[in-house]
Design a protein around this motif. Structure first.
Motif, PDB file in Angstrom:
ATOM      1  N   THR A   1     -51.256 -37.264 -38.019  1.00 31.52           N
ATOM      2  CA  THR A   1     -50.850 -36.691 -36.739  1.00 31.52           C
ATOM      3  C   THR A   1     -50.015 -35.426 -36.888  1.00 31.52           C
ATOM      4  O   THR A   1     -50.002 -34.580 -35.990  1.00 31.52           O
ATOM      5  CB  THR A   1     -50.076 -37.726 -35.908  1.00 31.52           C
ATOM      6  OG1 THR A   1     -48.990 -38.251 -36.694  1.00 31.52           O
ATOM      7  CG2 THR A   1     -50.990 -38.868 -35.496  1.00 31.52           C
TER       8      THR A   1
ATOM      9  N   TYR B   1     -51.629 -41.965 -39.986  1.00 31.45           N
ATOM     10  CA  TYR B   1     -53.056 -41.695 -40.180  1.00 31.45           C
ATOM     11  C   TYR B   1     -53.753 -41.664 -38.828  1.00 31.45           C
ATOM     12  O   TYR B   1     -53.510 -42.501 -37.955  1.00 31.45           O
ATOM     13  CB  TYR B   1     -53.690 -42.768 -41.062  1.00 31.45           C
ATOM     14  CG  TYR B   1     -55.194 -42.636 -41.174  1.00 31.45           C
ATOM     15  CD1 TYR B   1     -55.763 -41.622 -41.944  1.00 31.45           C
ATOM     16  CD2 TYR B   1     -56.047 -43.494 -40.483  1.00 31.45           C
ATOM     17  CE1 TYR B   1     -57.142 -41.484 -42.039  1.00 31.45           C
ATOM     18  CE2 TYR B   1     -57.426 -43.366 -40.571  1.00 31.45           C
ATOM     19  CZ  TYR B   1     -57.970 -42.357 -41.357  1.00 31.45           C
ATOM     20  OH  TYR B   1     -59.341 -42.212 -41.440  1.00 31.45           O
ATOM     21  N   SER B   2     -54.652 -40.700 -38.674  1.00 28.61           N
ATOM     22  CA  SER B   2     -55.377 -40.545 -37.414  1.00 28.61           C
ATOM     23  C   SER B   2     -56.877 -40.738 -37.626  1.00 28.61           C
ATOM     24  O   SER B   2     -57.449 -41.736 -37.219  1.00 28.61           O
ATOM     25  CB  SER B   2     -55.090 -39.164 -36.820  1.00 28.61           C
ATOM     26  OG  SER B   2     -55.866 -38.925 -35.678  1.00 28.61           O
ATOM     27  N   ASN B   3     -57.512 -39.785 -38.296  1.00 27.91           N
ATOM     28  CA  ASN B   3     -58.961 -39.815 -38.496  1.00 27.91           C
ATOM     29  C   ASN B   3     -59.290 -38.810 -39.582  1.00 27.91           C
ATOM     30  O   ASN B   3     -59.039 -37.610 -39.415  1.00 27.91           O
ATOM     31  CB  ASN B   3     -59.670 -39.456 -37.184  1.00 27.91           C
ATOM     32  CG  ASN B   3     -61.178 -39.428 -37.328  1.00 27.91           C
ATOM     33  OD1 ASN B   3     -61.732 -39.761 -38.369  1.00 27.91           O
ATOM     34  ND2 ASN B   3     -61.854 -39.023 -36.259  1.00 27.91           N
TER      35      ASN B   3
END
Length: 337
Positions: free
Chosen positions: A140, A130-132
């Protein structure tokens, strides 16, 4: 060849502290981290049908509040049908009191605007970390559906409870309105689509199709959604914020819309001669290729309430995904155990 059977489970309803997008996401996370199911049986994240959930409480859009909850599928199957080797996936629900600025939006016939206070749903194949969620790449790596609106605006709907259903490869999230209101909004994501063929032209390498469906943010689930042909559960609508239903084309993130196949009006009297409730398979057709797919262990049934279940011999047999959760039975689907 038919895919392995999905076995659906129902989590206990979670009451929302308030009808806000953050409380809706907290309810998803709370249900997803429960240690028992609604019927009292044990739930262990990562085992059988139990997904493993995480949440984002540090997003720059709204620091300190839950703005995303995402789940990864179970990997051990001692008590249910083993799905075999499948493509990795992650499901995500997200939203905040500030409008997202950079999210990738689900796009088929149309796409929904980035709006404050709405909850969104998305699905990612082959995800990285998970990134944003407020970006074009919430993970990612991977092929992401983009975000579709997952429920009506909480300030108008006054949501009271959230009900989650989970299987080995897909999750359903259902919100119920509070007080005397009867309506629901729903969303589903994961590998709930069986194209009926292992051909690379119509399915992923594991024989499945991955995607999402939701009732959108413009309306609640229609009491006659099984016969509706414009804005209904499992129907890709042509108007922004209306219902969504689609899958990623095999090996890509390109969305192909689906629309429920057939028109049905099963009233309260739709019963077998012995009085039992029949479960009728539910299909959907691609609006671009016109191929027909089966919705996995999701069946058309007589009018029922979303709060109900079907039992055989005192044992849970199917859980109801319905337009109304109390008072008046309406169009419904059954998720088979």
């Amino acid at each position: 060849m038919p895919l392995p059977t999905l076995n659906w489970r129902r989590l206990a309803p979670v009451s929302l502290a308030a009808s806000t997008v953050n409380d809706m996401l907290d309810a998803i996370y709370t249900a997803g981290t429960a240690v028992t199911y609604a019927n009292g049986s044990t739930r262990t994240p990562g085992v059988d049908c139990a997904w493993t959930w995480s949440r984002d409480t540090a997003n720059a859009l709204q620091p300190g509040a839950t703005t995303a909850a995402w789940g990864t599928p179970p990997t051990s199957f001692p008590g249910v049908t083993n799905p075999g080797t499948v493509i990795p996936q992650t499901l995500i629900w997200a939203g905040s009191t500030a409008a997202p600025t950079a999210t990738l939006q689900y796009t088929s016939t149309t796409s929904d605007a980035r709006t404050a206070n709405l909850i969104y749903v998305g699905q990612c194949k082959n995800p990285g970390a998970y990134s944003n969620w407020n970006s074009a790449t919430p993970f990612t790596t991977g092929q992401f559906t983009g975000f579709a609106t997952a429920a009506a605006l909480p300030s108008a709907a006054v949501w009271g409870q959230m009900q989650m259903y989970e299987s080995q490869e897909a999750v359903v999230v259902l919100f119920w309105r509070g007080a005397a209101n009867v309506q629901t909004s729903s969303s589903i994501a994961g590998a709930f689509i069986d194209p009926g063929s292992a051909s690379s032209s119509v399915s992923e390498t594991d024989g499945r199709l991955y995607g999402l469906a939701s009732s959108g943010s413009n309306n609640y689930n229609s009491a006659t959604f099984l016969s509706a042909t414009s804005d209904a559960l499992f129907y890709e609508a042509s108007v922004s914020t209306n219902s969504r239903c689609g899958f990623c084309a095999p090996g890509t993130a390109t969305i192909n819309g689906l629309r429920r196949f057939g028109s049905f009006t099963p009233g309260a009297g739709t019963l077998l001669t012995n009085g039992e409730i029949p479960l009728l398979p539910c299909y959907a057709a691609s609006i671009s290729t016109f191929t027909v797919s089966r919705l996995r262990e999701i069946f058309i049934v007589r009018d029922l309430l979303a709060s109900q279940r079907i039992q055989v011999g005192g044992v849970d047999y199917a859980y109801i995904l319905g337009a109304n959760w109390q008072t008046t039975a309406a169009d419904a689907l059954a998720l088979k155990v």
